[in-house]
Design an enzyme around this catalytic site. Sequence first.
Site, PDB file in Angstrom:
ATOM      1  CE  LYS A 140      31.775  17.730  27.388  1.00 14.75           C
ATOM      2  NZ  LYS A 140      31.946  19.175  27.413  1.00 14.75           N
ATOM      3  CB  CYS A 200      31.718  20.759  31.517  1.00 15.95           C
ATOM      4  SG  CYS A 200      31.607  19.053  30.918  1.00 15.95           S
ATOM      5  CB  CYS A 259      33.819  13.383  35.014  1.00 14.66           C
ATOM      6  SG  CYS A 259      32.515  13.621  33.804  1.00 14.66           S
ATOM      7  CB  CYS A 311      36.999  16.648  35.171  1.00 18.30           C
ATOM      8  SG  CYS A 311      37.451  17.816  33.868  1.00 18.30           S
TER       9      CYS A 311
END
Length: 979
Positions: free
Chosen positions: A95, A93, A56, A64
């Site tokens: 985002k 998360c 990501c 991540c």
Amino acid sequence: MSLNTTLSRRAFMKVSAAAGAAATLGAGALSASATLEEAHAAPASEGDVKVVRSCCRACGKNECGVYVTVQNGRAVKVEGDADTSFHSMGNCCSKSQASIQAAYHPDRLYHPMKRTNPKGEADPGWVRISWDEALSTAAQKMNELKEQYGGECMVALEGTSRHWTQFGSSAWMQLLDTPNTITAWQICKGPRHFASAMTSSWCYSWMATTDRPRVYVQWGGASEISNYDESARTTVDLAYTADSHIAVDPRLTNLSTPGEQRLPLIPGTDGALALSWINVIIEENLYDDLYVKRWTNAPFLVCDDVEPTGWEEFTAGSYGRTYQLKTRLLKESDIKEGGNVRRFMVWDELAGKGDGHPLHQNDASGHLTWFDSETGLWENEPEGQWDQFYENPQPNLPERTVPGRVAVPSPFNPDIDPAIYGEFEVALKNGKASKVTPVWEHYRARAAGYAPEKAEGITGVPAEVIRKAAITYATRVDPSTGYGNGGIQYMLANEHTCNALDNCRLLDTICGITGNYDTPAGMRGETISPLGCDAMIMSYSEQVPEYSTKEDQKQLGTEKLHLFNWWENWADAHACWKAAVTGNPYPIRGGVVQASDHMNMGNSVMAYEGLKQMDFFLCIDLWKTPTAGMADILMPAQHWLEVDCPRITQGSQGAIGATVQCIEPPADTLYDPVIMLEMYKAMGVPWLADPEHPYWENMDEYFDYVCDGGDAKELVGGMGMTWAQYKDEFQKNGWWDNRALEPEWWGTYRRYETGHLAKGQEVKGFNTPTKKHEIWSTVIETFFPGDDQEIATWIPAPETPQANPSITEEWPFLMTTGRRIPVYFHSEHRQLPWCRELWPVPRCEINPEDAEKLGIEQGDWVWIESPRGKIRQTADLYHGIRPGVINCEHQWWYPELPQADHGFTLSGINCLVEGENQDRFTGSTNARAYCVKVYKATPENSPFGNPVPCGDDGTEIIHDAADPRLKEWMPNYDIRKEA
């Protein structure tokens, strides 16, 4: 089994019952109703669903590991890879999940555009143009500026999030022939890299979080909700597996553990607190005696009776430039005619040998001996690699990690005992007797001025709390390991208060002297990997000289910030904006921005005015940002879901993986490296030296090339694969732990014992002039002679009560800022519906006692004012912040306002900054810890009679999660297909 497995529609729906939530405004996290294993086992009959393993990039700091589910060519879900991403542990998360909304956003920049209205008008008058016109126009304008004013008249702005856009510090500088780059690095991690390069080794400011420290110290940040250095899931695990958890922060953070020790210091006093810890560690004899004597310059002798001398050293900027080192640390050349200037003298406390050696200068207490900084050897020490190791005994290691090995601390050979306390008399070569003292005595004296009882009055932290935390950190939980409890996860607050470099130097040395340098869970630096490419893909041409204007000393900021002549890695942002506005010392007339903005440091209003003055400005981005509002040409870039890129964890996690293309990009967008290559071509500068193949035609070839330093056959080192093979292996087996791939360079701890701290600098010890962990900085001494700054200290920021006690009479609140918001990354994601509905407006945390006195209630809009101006944020009453202190949010702008600047002056906290207030070494902005006033926004004191911030035409910003304008930002799948 490859994760590129196709699934039936039925199986896909079992994987994600919430897949349809991708088109629903109120959706938060996307949760799976079946495991990935079940989905992979399902029959693949329809062939319209696949799951792609990737990395990501929804924020700019973490790596991540994620799975991206793609249905009928559309990304419909992002979720964490808990199977192989040992470093992020399945974290995903808000985002990251909202990345789908970014990729398909209707307001995304989909085509090249050019301005048709003059700068300064609310509407830039953007019209669509072809790539040929965009590239040729930009190239023509930039070449004209270079020809007329010299390349130094242009500036390159670089940021963080799209990590493949870090060309500002390399390719753009070369292509424009400018020494001037405005980089977020100056205020984000750069000061610590500056400090570690000076003190120990480049970038050794990251703690090895995957090793799980026994005492977890969070200093100036809350990574449990942020995108900084570690993902939320990992941070929580760190805190709960540690024997002790210490939080150094002005405000009560979100993570509270049963054994937490909280040090709620006054903003901006981090350096004073660090010196107080050092005082406790020294006075309680909690330092690692062998490390201090053998690997730091603590035993080197300070002599005030000699002329500072030295030798020629390379600067930190890797441009091949040198400087003349000058130090008054006692050297053989000071006590003997023809003596070696690289040999530093120490006092050996073992009894005098009586061997008649002229340098030994024997007395009853010992004699002089030396350390040779050129060879890295002590007097009579044999050459050769140290080869004694033991298996890493660290508990709580995550699954899939490789323990690695730890070098046994090497003893002195022959046996000596360098003095670190005392005063000694030596005979100089001119016959004069001189009193000398070890560096450690100076270090001890500096720290003594900040003993806990004294530091309490500066930091606001009770003396007994300071002492307890320092002792907890420095007292080894398990002495049998042979090393300390872990490093310190120090974060950006330390870099934003005019004491940036020294704060980082102090924290770096605390970790070193307590036995936490390059040890399990200690400070390890950025991951060293077999990939030949930098984690940031900072590529530049092989064909042309690098930065010729660098030799002319035209880099802006060097006149005020003298250490830039050693550092060289960025121009000073404030000096650049000042030059753009005033024309002094020479005008900035053009530039380029790529994944950055003008709001991240210095005074944002002055920076915007500087952009307005430029003759030509190019913006490469996904969005029409406030900075884009001053551009002449816009070039559309691609989203992380649409691109390929290798990824090495930039911190000490040791993970190697990739961002893998999941979906097709919009038809008229380009990948940042491609844009860079096309600009080389348009400006008539070859990228490669090979005339037969000046540019790569596809990204597979590009990555084969840049990841192997020029050999387009295979990735370098132990990987032994082409880029296509690399991606396939990553899909099948996931993230690599580099301790297995690079056992000497990454799988070994205490690499200063073996000469493997940094590739290309294979020396025992450290990459400093003295080859020691420098408590006494010879670089500072050289560039600031006689200023008593060789040992790090604390100087309060100008607009604080510590520097100016009367300031609170007019400006009663000490303001801090910069805390991380779970749904945003700095200035990004304000236009993503899932993110904005969760956090619609900026919040100013204020203690309820202060709020009551001011007549402010929860949710009220309040004015925050400094001598530079005022902005509005909403009041968030919070007992977790001390009275007299407020915490504001940074980087706010409003994409919904249809004007060029998108209202960044309405709530942007850096509009209040005094740009001249900077760290004296790195130029880092005093973005936190300055005094302001706060009062309620009312119809009477607000434009348009409205406390809610409004655009130039009176349009209110989105300030409610129910605002129907959020629905206008829902994904548009068809717009991507336009030619």
